[in-house]
Motif scaffolding. Structure first.
Motif, PDB file in Angstrom:
ATOM      1  N   VAL A   1      11.185 -24.541  20.270  1.00 14.90           N
ATOM      2  CA  VAL A   1      11.976 -25.766  20.314  1.00 14.90           C
ATOM      3  C   VAL A   1      13.284 -25.500  19.584  1.00 14.90           C
ATOM      4  CG1 VAL A   1      12.063 -28.195  19.647  1.00 14.90           C
ATOM      5  CG2 VAL A   1       9.889 -27.173  20.335  1.00 14.90           C
ATOM      6  N   ILE A   2      14.402 -25.831  20.255  1.00  8.43           N
ATOM      7  CA  ILE A   2      15.717 -25.660  19.636  1.00  8.43           C
ATOM      8  C   ILE A   2      16.498 -26.964  19.747  1.00  8.43           C
ATOM      9  CG2 ILE A   2      15.826 -23.180  20.114  1.00  8.43           C
ATOM     10  CD1 ILE A   2      17.811 -23.924  22.411  1.00  8.43           C
ATOM     11  N   PRO A   3      17.404 -27.231  18.817  1.00  7.52           N
ATOM     12  CA  PRO A   3      18.250 -28.422  18.940  1.00  7.52           C
ATOM     13  C   PRO A   3      19.425 -28.147  19.876  1.00  7.52           C
ATOM     14  CG  PRO A   3      18.668 -27.344  16.857  1.00  7.52           C
ATOM     15  CD  PRO A   3      17.567 -26.575  17.527  1.00  7.52           C
ATOM     16  N   ILE A   4      19.915 -29.194  20.545  1.00  9.98           N
ATOM     17  CA  ILE A   4      21.095 -29.046  21.390  1.00  9.98           C
ATOM     18  C   ILE A   4      22.348 -29.529  20.665  1.00  9.98           C
ATOM     19  CG2 ILE A   4      19.856 -29.085  23.566  1.00  9.98           C
ATOM     20  CD1 ILE A   4      20.509 -32.049  23.817  1.00  9.98           C
TER      21      ILE A   4
ATOM     22  N   PRO B   1      20.424 -32.416   7.153  1.00 13.18           N
ATOM     23  CA  PRO B   1      19.347 -32.743   6.220  1.00 13.18           C
ATOM     24  C   PRO B   1      19.184 -34.257   6.078  1.00 13.18           C
ATOM     25  CG  PRO B   1      20.766 -31.059   5.295  1.00 13.18           C
ATOM     26  CD  PRO B   1      21.429 -31.542   6.554  1.00 13.18           C
ATOM     27  N   GLY B   2      17.943 -34.725   6.076  1.00 15.42           N
ATOM     28  CA  GLY B   2      17.657 -36.149   5.956  1.00 15.42           C
ATOM     29  C   GLY B   2      17.651 -36.879   7.277  1.00 15.42           C
ATOM     30  N   GLU B   3      18.030 -36.210   8.351  1.00 14.67           N
ATOM     31  CA  GLU B   3      18.083 -36.838   9.679  1.00 14.67           C
ATOM     32  C   GLU B   3      16.709 -36.792  10.341  1.00 14.67           C
ATOM     33  OE1 GLU B   3      20.482 -36.193  13.884  1.00 14.67           O
ATOM     34  OE2 GLU B   3      21.239 -35.250  12.070  1.00 14.67           O
ATOM     35  N   THR B   4      16.331 -37.896  10.992  1.00 10.69           N
ATOM     36  CA  THR B   4      15.086 -37.943  11.742  1.00 10.69           C
ATOM     37  C   THR B   4      15.310 -37.250  13.083  1.00 10.69           C
ATOM     38  OG1 THR B   4      14.473 -40.030  10.703  1.00 10.69           O
ATOM     39  CG2 THR B   4      13.324 -39.451  12.737  1.00 10.69           C
ATOM     40  N   ILE B   5      14.407 -36.361  13.442  1.00  8.57           N
ATOM     41  CA  ILE B   5      14.557 -35.599  14.680  1.00  8.57           C
ATOM     42  C   ILE B   5      14.040 -36.415  15.855  1.00  8.57           C
ATOM     43  CG2 ILE B   5      13.888 -33.498  15.890  1.00  8.57           C
ATOM     44  CD1 ILE B   5      13.738 -32.155  13.142  1.00  8.57           C
ATOM     45  N   VAL B   6      14.881 -36.548  16.891  1.00  6.48           N
ATOM     46  CA  VAL B   6      14.527 -37.300  18.100  1.00  6.48           C
ATOM     47  C   VAL B   6      14.476 -36.338  19.283  1.00  6.48           C
ATOM     48  CG1 VAL B   6      15.448 -39.500  17.283  1.00  6.48           C
ATOM     49  CG2 VAL B   6      16.941 -37.909  18.471  1.00  6.48           C
ATOM     50  N   ALA B   7      13.673 -36.673  20.288  1.00  2.00           N
ATOM     51  CA  ALA B   7      13.458 -35.806  21.444  1.00  2.00           C
ATOM     52  C   ALA B   7      14.737 -35.546  22.232  1.00  2.00           C
ATOM     53  CB  ALA B   7      12.396 -36.409  22.357  1.00  2.00           C
TER      54      ALA B   7
ATOM     55  N   ILE C   1      11.543 -35.263   9.419  1.00  2.00           N
ATOM     56  CA  ILE C   1      12.840 -35.291   8.751  1.00  2.00           C
ATOM     57  C   ILE C   1      13.253 -33.862   8.417  1.00  2.00           C
ATOM     58  CG2 ILE C   1      14.139 -36.212   6.783  1.00  2.00           C
ATOM     59  CD1 ILE C   1      12.942 -38.399   8.567  1.00  2.00           C
ATOM     60  N   ALA C   2      14.494 -33.510   8.733  1.00  2.00           N
ATOM     61  CA  ALA C   2      15.001 -32.169   8.439  1.00  2.00           C
ATOM     62  C   ALA C   2      15.297 -32.035   6.948  1.00  2.00           C
ATOM     63  CB  ALA C   2      16.258 -31.895   9.256  1.00  2.00           C
ATOM     64  N   LYS C   3      14.860 -30.927   6.348  1.00  2.00           N
ATOM     65  CA  LYS C   3      15.180 -30.637   4.954  1.00  2.00           C
ATOM     66  C   LYS C   3      16.430 -29.774   4.847  1.00  2.00           C
ATOM     67  CE  LYS C   3      10.998 -28.992   3.783  1.00  2.00           C
ATOM     68  NZ  LYS C   3       9.915 -28.473   2.928  1.00  2.00           N
TER      69      LYS C   3
ATOM     70  N   LEU D   1      21.110 -25.595  13.254  1.00  2.00           N
ATOM     71  CA  LEU D   1      22.219 -25.436  14.193  1.00  2.00           C
ATOM     72  C   LEU D   1      21.723 -25.355  15.635  1.00  2.00           C
ATOM     73  CD1 LEU D   1      24.263 -22.816  12.163  1.00  2.00           C
ATOM     74  CD2 LEU D   1      24.662 -25.277  12.333  1.00  2.00           C
ATOM     75  N   PRO D   2      22.562 -25.778  16.582  1.00  2.00           N
ATOM     76  CA  PRO D   2      22.183 -25.698  17.996  1.00  2.00           C
ATOM     77  C   PRO D   2      21.876 -24.256  18.392  1.00  2.00           C
ATOM     78  CG  PRO D   2      24.198 -26.957  17.729  1.00  2.00           C
ATOM     79  CD  PRO D   2      23.880 -26.350  16.400  1.00  2.00           C
TER      80      PRO D   2
END
Length: 161
Positions: free
Chosen positions: A38-41, A46-52, A80-82, A86-87
Motif C-alpha cells: 500500500v502506497i499513498p498517492i 504526522p497526526g493525519e488520519t489515513i483515508v482510502a 494515524i500517521a506518526k 511520501l507518495p
C-alpha cells in the motif's frame, strides 16, 4: 523501481510478463510471491488520519524490500500517521498508531471497582490516550489526580492502590 501500478496488459506485455515469470519461477522468485504494498498517492503528514482515497495498491517488484510494510488497505485506513509518508513509498505499520480514545482536557467517566461495588465520577484526562493506555486523570469533583486504564467505552478504570 520497487513496485509498479497494476494496469491492463497488452498481448506483447502479457508475453513479456510470461517470459519473465518463467525466468523468475525457475529461480524461485516469482513476482507473485513478493506480494503487494500500500502506497499513498499524496503526502500524509504526522497526526493525519489515513483515508482510502489517498491510497493505491501496487505490486512489489523489488525482492530486497523487507519489513513490516502494509499489504492491504485495511491495515492502514483509519490509523494515524506518526511520521510523514511520501507518495510512492511503502507505508510501514510501525509508523502508524490507533486513534486516541480520549483527548486531553475532555470529560470522561472515572470508575473504581471494589468487588461488586462500582463507584463513578467525572474526570478530565491530563493526556491523550488510546484504548488500553495507562493515564493520569483529574477528578473534577475533588481535584485529586488518579491513574487508570482507558477502556473500550472511553471510560477510565481507576487503578486501586
Amino acid at each position: 523501481m520497487m513496485f509498479r501500478r497494476k494496469t491492463g496488459m497488452t498481448a506483447a506485455r502479457a508475453f513479456a510478463a510470461g517470459a519473465c515469470l518463467l525466468t523468475f519461477a525457475s529461480a524461485g522468485m516469482a513476482e507473485e510471491a513478493m506480494g503487494r504494498a500500500v502506497i499513498p498517492i499524496s503526502i500524509i503528514y504526522p497526526g493525519e488520519t489515513i483515508v482510502a482515497s489517498k491510497l493505491d495498491i501496487v505490486e512489489v517488484t523489488n525482492p530486497n524490500l523487507k519489513g513490516d510494510y502494509a499489504h492491504e488497505e485495511g491495515q492502514v485506513v483509519g490509523m494515524i500517521a506518526k511520521k510523514t509518508v511520501l507518495p510512492g513509498h511503502v507505508i510501514y505499520v510501525s509508523d502508524l498508531r490507533e486513534p486516541f480514545a480520549v483527548q486531553r482536557g475532555s470529560q470522561v467517566q472515572l470508575r473504581v471497582r471494589i468487588g461488586n461495588l462500582v463507584i463513578t465520577a467525572k474526570g478530565s484526562p491530563l493526556e491523550d490516550a488510546a484504548i488500553g493506555d495507562f493515564i493520569r486523570v483529574r477528578n473534577l469533583d475533588s481535584g485529586i489526580i488518579v491513574s487508570g486504564t482507558v477502556m473500550q467505552d472511553g471510560a477510565v478504570e481507576v487503578a486501586a492502590k
